[in-house]
Motif scaffolding. Structure first.
Motif, PDB file in Angstrom:
ATOM      1  N   UNK A 192      -0.214 -68.930  61.664  1.00 23.50           N
ATOM      2  CA  UNK A 192      -0.937 -67.684  61.389  1.00 23.50           C
ATOM      3  C   UNK A 192      -0.514 -67.110  60.039  1.00 23.50           C
ATOM      4  N   UNK A 193       0.770 -67.245  59.738  1.00 24.12           N
ATOM      5  CA  UNK A 193       1.275 -66.732  58.463  1.00 24.12           C
ATOM      6  C   UNK A 193       0.682 -67.506  57.292  1.00 24.12           C
ATOM      7  N   UNK A 194       0.613 -68.825  57.427  1.00 27.62           N
ATOM      8  CA  UNK A 194       0.021 -69.641  56.370  1.00 27.62           C
ATOM      9  C   UNK A 194      -1.446 -69.260  56.157  1.00 27.62           C
ATOM     10  N   UNK A 195      -2.147 -69.076  57.237  1.00 28.42           N
ATOM     11  CA  UNK A 195      -3.565 -68.696  57.143  1.00 28.42           C
ATOM     12  C   UNK A 195      -3.723 -67.352  56.433  1.00 28.42           C
ATOM     13  N   UNK A 203      -6.281 -70.629  49.245  1.00 28.27           N
ATOM     14  CA  UNK A 203      -5.965 -71.752  50.099  1.00 28.27           C
ATOM     15  C   UNK A 203      -5.107 -72.808  49.399  1.00 28.27           C
ATOM     16  N   UNK A 204      -5.438 -73.050  48.128  1.00 30.44           N
ATOM     17  CA  UNK A 204      -4.781 -74.152  47.408  1.00 30.44           C
ATOM     18  C   UNK A 204      -3.335 -73.822  47.017  1.00 30.44           C
ATOM     19  N   UNK A 205      -2.924 -72.583  47.238  1.00 28.44           N
ATOM     20  CA  UNK A 205      -1.524 -72.238  46.950  1.00 28.44           C
ATOM     21  C   UNK A 205      -0.614 -72.467  48.160  1.00 28.44           C
ATOM     22  N   UNK A 224      13.886 -74.109  58.834  1.00 31.78           N
ATOM     23  CA  UNK A 224      12.463 -74.263  59.121  1.00 31.78           C
ATOM     24  C   UNK A 224      11.755 -73.005  58.638  1.00 31.78           C
ATOM     25  N   UNK A 225      10.453 -73.076  58.551  1.00 28.86           N
ATOM     26  CA  UNK A 225       9.727 -71.932  57.998  1.00 28.86           C
ATOM     27  C   UNK A 225       8.323 -71.860  58.571  1.00 28.86           C
ATOM     28  N   UNK A 226       7.681 -70.730  58.333  1.00 28.58           N
ATOM     29  CA  UNK A 226       6.323 -70.538  58.840  1.00 28.58           C
ATOM     30  C   UNK A 226       5.273 -70.991  57.834  1.00 28.58           C
ATOM     31  N   UNK A 227       5.650 -70.964  56.554  1.00 26.19           N
ATOM     32  CA  UNK A 227       4.698 -71.363  55.520  1.00 26.19           C
ATOM     33  C   UNK A 227       5.436 -71.575  54.204  1.00 26.19           C
ATOM     34  N   UNK A 228       4.825 -72.402  53.367  1.00 25.94           N
ATOM     35  CA  UNK A 228       5.332 -72.597  52.009  1.00 25.94           C
ATOM     36  C   UNK A 228       4.193 -72.274  51.042  1.00 25.94           C
ATOM     37  N   UNK A 229       4.462 -71.393  50.101  1.00 21.99           N
ATOM     38  CA  UNK A 229       3.449 -71.132  49.084  1.00 21.99           C
ATOM     39  C   UNK A 229       3.987 -71.518  47.716  1.00 21.99           C
ATOM     40  N   UNK A 230       3.071 -71.929  46.859  1.00 19.66           N
ATOM     41  CA  UNK A 230       3.434 -72.283  45.491  1.00 19.66           C
ATOM     42  C   UNK A 230       2.570 -71.479  44.520  1.00 19.66           C
ATOM     43  N   UNK A 231       2.993 -70.256  44.248  1.00 19.37           N
ATOM     44  CA  UNK A 231       2.210 -69.399  43.345  1.00 19.37           C
ATOM     45  C   UNK A 231       2.173 -70.002  41.941  1.00 19.37           C
ATOM     46  N   UNK A 232       1.143 -69.622  41.197  1.00 18.75           N
ATOM     47  CA  UNK A 232       1.009 -70.123  39.832  1.00 18.75           C
ATOM     48  C   UNK A 232       1.140 -69.020  38.792  1.00 18.75           C
ATOM     49  N   UNK A 233       1.470 -67.850  39.256  1.00 13.29           N
ATOM     50  CA  UNK A 233       1.674 -66.748  38.307  1.00 13.29           C
ATOM     51  C   UNK A 233       2.581 -65.704  38.949  1.00 13.29           C
ATOM     52  N   UNK A 234       3.154 -64.865  38.092  1.00 13.96           N
ATOM     53  CA  UNK A 234       3.976 -63.758  38.580  1.00 13.96           C
ATOM     54  C   UNK A 234       3.166 -62.854  39.500  1.00 13.96           C
ATOM     55  N   UNK A 235       1.909 -62.637  39.159  1.00 13.02           N
ATOM     56  CA  UNK A 235       1.056 -61.765  39.958  1.00 13.02           C
ATOM     57  C   UNK A 235       0.895 -62.349  41.360  1.00 13.02           C
ATOM     58  N   UNK A 236       0.786 -63.666  41.445  1.00 16.38           N
ATOM     59  CA  UNK A 236       0.663 -64.276  42.771  1.00 16.38           C
ATOM     60  C   UNK A 236       1.966 -64.143  43.563  1.00 16.38           C
TER      61      UNK A 236
END
Lengths: 456, 456
Positions: B3-6, B14-16, B38-50
């Protein structure tokens, strides 16, 4: 004696409370802009425990505490408000340890900068920071302001040489951070929070400092240029071509008018519009080689290089540099000087901008300082008997802060906020950043009694 | 997707959000002691704003945030707990500015240490910090741990080279501290508060770094000694006689057994009980002269000096040093390693003490590290399939912390507290100091969501 003085005499002993006039304890170098404070009592503790007892008493009785080092600051950081207790660290002068073979010492806050430098030098070592007024200034005050100086260009400011701090923090407890170790990432960096905190978080009572082996040789190279444009070009050429000088200071034409380079040929001295002061250091061979490279850059950029190798010539150059502040002050009797800092590539704009601001407020302006660090001492000359001049100079100072921030810089490179820049942070800092700044103050000093009115 | 990833996909796209197995994002080098999160989600932001958007969302929804650099830490600082969002900085890789002629760059957090070093080198400059695993580790992670490395002896740790930081702090705001300026004493030193804060106060997204002109030459000098006693004597002689090497590392007999100095004569290699690794740098002349002085000290102290000048010989020495960690790990398959730091004059006791603790817990012990900084990597070798060995090693680690503090040192010189030293501070720090440490955490992160469980 005031009631506070009497009460403190009961806490730390009658002989620790200063009798008679306390004029010398209520001012610093901002006297040149007529800033003088007052206080309820001055104490001179002789141990960390006594400092802690004073802070404990003051905290309990809600009396403000103003820590005082050598009183050589330029920001009014040591100027007390009425009702405060001034805690002079002048009697905490012990070298608790001095281990030259391990490049380190543990020194109490009241040790003068010169004494520390001298003890290092006598043992083949170097304590690199060299803020001005080293005979008067204390290592504790140097740490509390993170003092810089000409050699900060190569060697960094005071904070880079401090491996540990002992401090008395509210409500009167002694904490030690770091020590005789050069690396430490155990907790958040409380050491660097205290460094540069200007006595507003606690009283620094002792520090562990580190040394390095002394360079074999040091040679000054002065470059005299016809204009700011050519001088700044030389600065950029020096850095851009990787000439690793230890000092890269400058003086603009206003500063040179007050302090002409008397060591140079008379005719030349009258024609210069900008001067650079470099120092080449290292092994004998390296210092000679960097000196030659610096001379070459000066000459390629159309300057005249003066690079004495004899002791008296070298001394004359440094006397000139160190006499700068006094020379500028005597022109009109007073000055308002700020130490803004900008990225190196904006130095020219900051120097010119200082003069533009001087013109706008109708006062003679000049600047000198640590070119390599983009750190200007931007100064307006005032006759202190004329309140209008002082008022205009203070308006000029505010304009300088705008200029520095506009150029990507900051309000202060080495003097600190003190009293004179009170209220400036909130003009420039984002709300959350300001909240963090103020939160640190509240965390250390929930009653707001440590050097109130400063660094805010 | 959780749910957190969603939810995060809706925030930053989505692509982050990383799809599929996230195994690579829930561990670091503490995998050798079986620590995996372990974790609920991994995000890979592409900017400071993200990054800010993610932190804002997480703060609003009370979801823990674990910033992740190259994942090369030794303290479990990047190991997430279940339910967290891992924020990988791997896609923030821009050089926003690179001004070699001004000795500076503005680089995003995900730039690898090696790339930064290489860009500097290609332009005749030096970025001195050299923590291990430079191909993987990020400058953001280096700052967040104040990473050290061999050259920290002469040049200081990562923090000394950072003039500005951009970070996202709770509840999701971007702050910038410092910049392209080398001095700044305007506010409390928030920059150094973030340096070494291990992602527990905010997410470092960008940094201004400074360089210096590269030394012309660098020469290694290895000293092979029959015993710890003679080796440590050489270290003290090196420092005491002012031989200013850039690196002063050591390996004890346990470390040498795992990684024999294959570059030296075979017979010799089998007999050595202690090794020193020095590096002489500077101008060509200076580097040669320091190299000769270091060789002389090694020989005067009864050691054998190996000081290759050819590229392949030099490479062999550094391969040996850099392979140390891997070599030690392979002996039994796992290791528990801590990086205590002690005053230089207590190094011998710390090295011997590590072995005494190993004996007490019944595990092979060894140490190596940065002798000049008194910074040991004290290590117990374990077979990770044996829970009892792991348990005993962890008990040994606690004994190491006692030893470090008893000798006047600290829990960590460069790895940080992370997860593995959780709870240690309160065993050693005075209550008021601990209160200040915790107060800084609360000030930055009132909900306690930034990398929870670390640096505490």
């Amino acid at each position: 004696m005031t009631a506070i003085a009497t009460a403190l005499a009961a806490v730390v002993g009658d002989e620790r409370v200063v009798r008679g006039p306390v004029d010398a304890y209520v001012k610093d170098e901002t006297e040149t802009r007529l800033i003088v404070g007052s206080c309820a009592a001055v104490v001179e503790p002789r141990s960390t425990e006594e400092v802690a007892a004073v802070v404990r008493w003051a905290y309990e009785h809600e009396v403000p505490v103003v820590p005082r080092g050598g009183g050589t600051g330029y920001a009014g950081g040591a100027v007390p408000f009425a009702g405060s207790v001034v805690v002079s660290l002048a009697k905490l002068t012990a070298f608790r340890r001095f281990d030259p073979e391990l490049w380190r010492a543990e020194v109490e806050a009241g040790v003068t900068t010169h004494l520390l430098q001298r003890r290092a030098r006598e043992n083949g070592l170097l304590y690199p920071p060299d803020p001005g007024a080293g005979e008067q200034s204390h290592i504790g005050g140097n740490i509390a302001t993170n003092a810089g100086g000409p050699h900060a260009f190569k060697y960094g400011t005071t904070g880079a040489w401090i491996t540990g701090i002992e401090a008395v923090v509210p409500p009167g407890e002694v904490i030690t951070i770091g020590g005789a170790i050069t690396k430490d990432v155990a907790g958040y960096d409380l050491k660097h929070v205290l460094i540069g905190s200007e006595g507003t978080l606690g009283v620094i009572t002792c520090a562990w400092v580190r040394f390095i082996p002394a360079p074999e040789a040091r040679h000054p190279v002065v470059g005299l240029f016809p204009s700011t444009a050519t001088g700044v070009e030389a600065i950029e050429a020096m850095v851009g071509s990787g000439v690793a000088v230890a000092v890269l200071d400058y003086l603009d034409h206003g500063a040179l008018a007050a302090a002409p380079p008397a060591f140079a040929d008379g005719d030349v001295a009258e024609r210069v519009g900008f001067a650079l002061l470099c120092e080449a250091d290292g092994t004998a061979v390296e210092a000679r080689s960097v000196r030659a490279a610096a001379i070459a850059v000066v000459e390629e950029c159309g300057g005249l290089a003066v690079a004495p190798l004899d002791a008296s010539g070298v001394a004359a150059v440094w006397r000139w540099r160190e006499g700068m502040t006094g020379a500028v002050t005597t022109v009109r009797g007073g000055k308002v000087s700020e130490d803004i800092v900008v990225p190196l590539d904006r130095l020219r704009e900051a120097i010119d901008g200082t003069h533009a601001i001087g013109d706008a407020v109708g006062l003679p302006a000049c600047s000198w300082g640590h070119a390599g660090d983009g750190n200007l001492h931007s100064t307006f000359l005032v006759d202190t008997s004329d309140p209008d001049q002082l008022r205009r100079a203070e308006a000029g100072a505010v304009a300088l802060f705008d200029l520095a921030v506009e150029l990507g810089g900051s309000l202060s490179g080495e003097h600190g906020l003190g009293l004179v820049k009170s209220g400036q942070l909130e003009r420039f800092w984002a709300p959350r950043k300001l909240e963090l700044h103020r939160g640190i103050k509240t965390l250390f000093d929930p009653k707001g009694l440590m050097n109130p009115g400063k660094k805010q």
